[in-house]
Design a protein around this motif. Structure first.
Motif, PDB file in Angstrom:
ATOM      1  N   VAL A  56       3.975   4.256  23.409  1.00 25.67           N
ATOM      2  CA  VAL A  56       3.551   4.797  21.990  1.00 25.67           C
ATOM      3  C   VAL A  56       4.208   5.544  21.558  1.00 25.67           C
ATOM      4  CG1 VAL A  56       0.875   5.485  22.045  1.00 25.67           C
ATOM      5  CG2 VAL A  56       1.538   3.526  23.713  1.00 25.67           C
ATOM      6  N   GLY A  57       4.745   6.905  21.598  1.00 27.93           N
ATOM      7  CA  GLY A  57       4.575   8.681  21.067  1.00 27.93           C
ATOM      8  C   GLY A  57       5.666   7.492  20.046  1.00 27.93           C
ATOM      9  N   GLN A  58       7.034   7.372  20.650  1.00 27.98           N
ATOM     10  CA  GLN A  58       7.589   5.840  19.922  1.00 27.98           C
ATOM     11  C   GLN A  58       7.309   5.389  18.584  1.00 27.98           C
ATOM     12  OE1 GLN A  58      10.678   4.562  22.539  1.00 27.98           O
ATOM     13  NE2 GLN A  58      11.806   6.313  22.414  1.00 27.98           N
ATOM     14  N   ALA A  59       6.291   4.531  19.171  1.00 26.47           N
ATOM     15  CA  ALA A  59       5.565   4.016  18.274  1.00 26.47           C
ATOM     16  C   ALA A  59       5.027   4.129  17.420  1.00 26.47           C
ATOM     17  CB  ALA A  59       4.752   2.211  19.486  1.00 26.47           C
ATOM     18  N   THR A  60       4.337   5.089  17.390  1.00 26.13           N
ATOM     19  CA  THR A  60       3.949   5.803  16.083  1.00 26.13           C
ATOM     20  C   THR A  60       4.649   6.464  15.550  1.00 26.13           C
ATOM     21  OG1 THR A  60       1.839   6.822  18.269  1.00 26.13           O
ATOM     22  CG2 THR A  60       2.380   7.490  16.045  1.00 26.13           C
ATOM     23  N   GLN A  61       5.500   7.329  15.660  1.00 25.62           N
ATOM     24  CA  GLN A  61       5.663   7.485  15.087  1.00 25.62           C
ATOM     25  C   GLN A  61       7.339   6.562  13.798  1.00 25.62           C
ATOM     26  OE1 GLN A  61       9.496   9.360  17.279  1.00 25.62           O
ATOM     27  NE2 GLN A  61       8.248  11.190  17.887  1.00 25.62           N
ATOM     28  N   LEU A  62       7.932   5.739  14.401  1.00 24.82           N
ATOM     29  CA  LEU A  62       7.169   4.301  13.657  1.00 24.82           C
ATOM     30  C   LEU A  62       6.860   3.969  12.355  1.00 24.82           C
ATOM     31  CD1 LEU A  62       9.433   2.297  16.567  1.00 24.82           C
ATOM     32  CD2 LEU A  62      10.800   3.602  14.341  1.00 24.82           C
ATOM     33  N   ARG A  63       5.302   4.391  13.508  1.00 25.11           N
ATOM     34  CA  ARG A  63       4.613   3.730  12.282  1.00 25.11           C
ATOM     35  C   ARG A  63       4.578   4.506  10.350  1.00 25.11           C
ATOM     36  NH1 ARG A  63       0.089   1.024  16.361  1.00 25.11           N
ATOM     37  NH2 ARG A  63       0.945  -0.641  16.931  1.00 25.11           N
ATOM     38  N   ALA A  64       4.253   5.783  11.386  1.00 27.13           N
ATOM     39  CA  ALA A  64       4.475   7.016  10.165  1.00 27.13           C
ATOM     40  C   ALA A  64       5.600   6.675   9.502  1.00 27.13           C
ATOM     41  CB  ALA A  64       4.818   8.171  11.198  1.00 27.13           C
ATOM     42  N   GLY A  65       7.097   6.358  10.171  1.00 26.95           N
ATOM     43  CA  GLY A  65       7.886   6.909   8.915  1.00 26.95           C
ATOM     44  C   GLY A  65       7.678   5.430   7.795  1.00 26.95           C
ATOM     45  N   GLU A  66       7.078   4.214   8.571  1.00 27.96           N
ATOM     46  CA  GLU A  66       6.739   3.027   7.511  1.00 27.96           C
ATOM     47  C   GLU A  66       5.846   3.401   6.734  1.00 27.96           C
ATOM     48  OE1 GLU A  66       5.806   0.826   9.960  1.00 27.96           O
ATOM     49  OE2 GLU A  66       7.737  -0.141  11.241  1.00 27.96           O
ATOM     50  N   LEU A  67       4.535   4.329   7.312  1.00 30.76           N
ATOM     51  CA  LEU A  67       3.524   4.144   6.167  1.00 30.76           C
ATOM     52  C   LEU A  67       4.276   5.537   4.946  1.00 30.76           C
ATOM     53  CD1 LEU A  67       0.798   5.073   8.628  1.00 30.76           C
ATOM     54  CD2 LEU A  67       1.179   3.165   7.109  1.00 30.76           C
ATOM     55  N   ILE A  68       4.861   6.614   5.341  1.00 33.64           N
ATOM     56  CA  ILE A  68       5.891   6.492   4.391  1.00 33.64           C
ATOM     57  C   ILE A  68       6.045   6.986   3.632  1.00 33.64           C
ATOM     58  CG2 ILE A  68       7.184   9.313   3.585  1.00 33.64           C
ATOM     59  CD1 ILE A  68       5.944  10.199   7.189  1.00 33.64           C
ATOM     60  N   ILE A  69       7.282   5.432   3.533  1.00 37.27           N
ATOM     61  CA  ILE A  69       8.453   4.538   2.660  1.00 37.27           C
ATOM     62  C   ILE A  69       7.400   4.137   2.274  1.00 37.27           C
ATOM     63  CG2 ILE A  69      10.008   2.804   3.042  1.00 37.27           C
ATOM     64  CD1 ILE A  69      10.726   3.771   5.516  1.00 37.27           C
ATOM     65  N   ILE A  70       6.348   3.520   2.942  1.00 37.46           N
ATOM     66  CA  ILE A  70       5.244   2.523   1.858  1.00 37.46           C
ATOM     67  C   ILE A  70       4.659   3.585   0.505  1.00 37.46           C
ATOM     68  CG2 ILE A  70       3.378   0.963   1.774  1.00 37.46           C
ATOM     69  CD1 ILE A  70       4.104   0.154   4.061  1.00 37.46           C
ATOM     70  N   VAL A  71       4.367   4.802   0.390  1.00 37.38           N
ATOM     71  CA  VAL A  71       3.883   5.671  -0.029  1.00 37.38           C
ATOM     72  C   VAL A  71       4.493   6.068  -1.386  1.00 37.38           C
ATOM     73  CG1 VAL A  71       2.346   7.781  -0.082  1.00 37.38           C
ATOM     74  CG2 VAL A  71       1.788   6.229   1.421  1.00 37.38           C
ATOM     75  N   VAL A  72       5.989   6.347  -0.554  1.00 38.94           N
ATOM     76  CA  VAL A  72       7.063   6.429  -1.638  1.00 38.94           C
ATOM     77  C   VAL A  72       7.108   5.279  -2.694  1.00 38.94           C
ATOM     78  CG1 VAL A  72       8.900   6.733  -2.318  1.00 38.94           C
ATOM     79  CG2 VAL A  72       7.629   8.482  -0.247  1.00 38.94           C
ATOM     80  N   VAL A  73       7.189   4.614  -2.175  1.00 40.93           N
ATOM     81  CA  VAL A  73       6.784   2.613  -2.632  1.00 40.93           C
ATOM     82  C   VAL A  73       6.767   2.468  -3.974  1.00 40.93           C
ATOM     83  CG1 VAL A  73       7.964   0.771  -2.986  1.00 40.93           C
ATOM     84  CG2 VAL A  73       8.802   1.866  -1.479  1.00 40.93           C
ATOM     85  N   LEU A  74       5.246   2.725  -3.174  1.00 37.73           N
ATOM     86  CA  LEU A  74       3.978   2.917  -4.200  1.00 37.73           C
ATOM     87  C   LEU A  74       3.961   3.586  -5.820  1.00 37.73           C
ATOM     88  CD1 LEU A  74       1.365   1.997  -1.686  1.00 37.73           C
ATOM     89  CD2 LEU A  74       2.438   0.537  -3.390  1.00 37.73           C
ATOM     90  N   ILE A  75       4.691   5.147  -4.888  1.00 40.66           N
ATOM     91  CA  ILE A  75       4.204   5.781  -5.652  1.00 40.66           C
ATOM     92  C   ILE A  75       5.305   6.295  -7.359  1.00 40.66           C
ATOM     93  CG2 ILE A  75       4.699   8.567  -6.391  1.00 40.66           C
ATOM     94  CD1 ILE A  75       3.911   9.368  -3.505  1.00 40.66           C
ATOM     95  N   MET A  76       7.074   5.218  -6.912  1.00 44.40           N
ATOM     96  CA  MET A  76       7.527   5.021  -7.459  1.00 44.40           C
ATOM     97  C   MET A  76       7.214   3.337  -8.905  1.00 44.40           C
ATOM     98  SD  MET A  76      10.968   5.085  -5.144  1.00 44.40           S
ATOM     99  CE  MET A  76      12.029   4.384  -6.131  1.00 44.40           C
ATOM    100  N   TRP A  77       6.364   2.786  -8.274  1.00 42.63           N
ATOM    101  CA  TRP A  77       5.645   1.375  -8.714  1.00 42.63           C
ATOM    102  C   TRP A  77       4.999   1.731 -10.024  1.00 42.63           C
ATOM    103  CZ3 TRP A  77       7.659  -3.170  -9.785  1.00 42.63           C
ATOM    104  CH2 TRP A  77       8.484  -3.718  -9.431  1.00 42.63           C
ATOM    105  N   ALA A  78       4.113   2.708  -9.501  1.00 42.39           N
ATOM    106  CA  ALA A  78       3.130   3.636 -10.132  1.00 42.39           C
ATOM    107  C   ALA A  78       3.285   4.317 -11.436  1.00 42.39           C
ATOM    108  CB  ALA A  78       1.765   4.720  -9.288  1.00 42.39           C
ATOM    109  N   GLY A  79       4.991   5.131 -10.677  1.00 44.26           N
ATOM    110  CA  GLY A  79       5.469   5.373 -12.209  1.00 44.26           C
ATOM    111  C   GLY A  79       6.256   4.281 -13.242  1.00 44.26           C
ATOM    112  N   VAL A  80       6.654   3.905 -12.689  1.00 39.79           N
ATOM    113  CA  VAL A  80       7.497   2.504 -13.636  1.00 39.79           C
ATOM    114  C   VAL A  80       6.765   2.393 -14.183  1.00 39.79           C
ATOM    115  CG1 VAL A  80       8.523   0.024 -13.727  1.00 39.79           C
ATOM    116  CG2 VAL A  80       8.887   2.701 -12.295  1.00 39.79           C
ATOM    117  N   ILE A  81       5.124   1.537 -14.061  1.00 39.63           N
ATOM    118  CA  ILE A  81       4.405   1.015 -14.732  1.00 39.63           C
ATOM    119  C   ILE A  81       3.300   1.876 -15.756  1.00 39.63           C
ATOM    120  CG2 ILE A  81       1.485  -0.077 -14.757  1.00 39.63           C
ATOM    121  CD1 ILE A  81       2.984  -0.985 -11.665  1.00 39.63           C
TER     122      ILE A  81
END
Length: 218
Positions: A137-162
């Motif tokens: 469960v701890g490993q899965a939580t770490q993976l999910r946190a990393g995935e959320l960080i990547i998603i947030v960074v991608v959204l911020i980049m898209w917002a800047g481009v727009i």
């Protein structure tokens, strides 16, 4: 001499199967080595071993015995190359002794070195399962946190481009009226308007200036 040679060859041919059988019988298999327990639970265990190189092994035989108990369990399997065997229906918190033998066409090998192990309690097994589950469960939580960080960074980049695109679009849109005014001004300067009294005014040209013509009425 030729007769004696023929007799010797005949005897050799007759004795060859006996000699071959005697060679097979006298050749003793080596016992399995590196006998270990790969997995042990309250009522289950897995035994593993290795075979010395060159032995014509076609199966294995396992002897299972409780400590201080004469009753044995014998497990044998042939026509296999597996090097592991599962022991089932074990009792929790019980000591066991296991021997492994190799099986060939000529028989079985001597017993391996005795392997002693003890089964744990069921509660300990459940606790170890819970620990493993918590780690997963701890490993899965770490993976999910990393995935959320990547998603947030991608959204911020898209917002800047727009935002950059919208800003450039507004600048281009604001410059369009000025360009239209300049074009209209240039076109009006190049045209030749008519004189209100019926005459013609001189046309405006940057390089050649033509004299104006005036008509006087008497």
């Amino acid at each position: 001499k030729f007769h004696e040679i023929c007799i010797c060859l005949f005897k050799t041919i007759l004795l060859f199967p006996t000699l071959h059988l005697q060679y097979i019988i006298t050749r003793v298999l080596s016992p399995p080595v590196n006998v270990t327990i790969k997995e042990v639970k309250a009522n289950f265990a897995v035994v593993a071993w290795d075979i010395p190189e060159g032995d014509p092994v076609i199966g294995f035989a396992i002897t299972q015995q409780k400590k201080d108990v004469r009753m044995l369990r014998f497990i044998q399997e042939v026509n296999t190359t597996t090097r592991t065997c599962a022991l089932w229906d074990l009792e929790e918190e019980t000591d066991y002794i296991v021997h492994v033998q190799s099986v060939s066409m000529s028989g079985t090998s001597p017993l391996s070195e005795p392997l002693r192990f003890r089964t744990p309690r069921e509660a300990e097994t459940q606790a170890s399962k819970n620990e493993v589950t918590m780690e997963e469960v701890g490993q899965a939580t770490q993976l999910r946190a990393g995935e959320l960080i990547i998603i947030v960074v991608v959204l911020i980049m898209w917002a800047g481009v727009i935002a950059l695109f919208c800003r450039q679009y507004d600048i281009i849109k604001d410059n369009e009226p000025n360009n239209n005014k300049d074009k209209a001004k240039n076109s009006s300067e190049c045209s030749t308007p008519e004189h209100p009294t019926g005459g013609l005014l001189r046309s405006k040209n940057n390089n050649n200036r033509l004299p104006s013509v005036n008509i006087i009425e008497v």
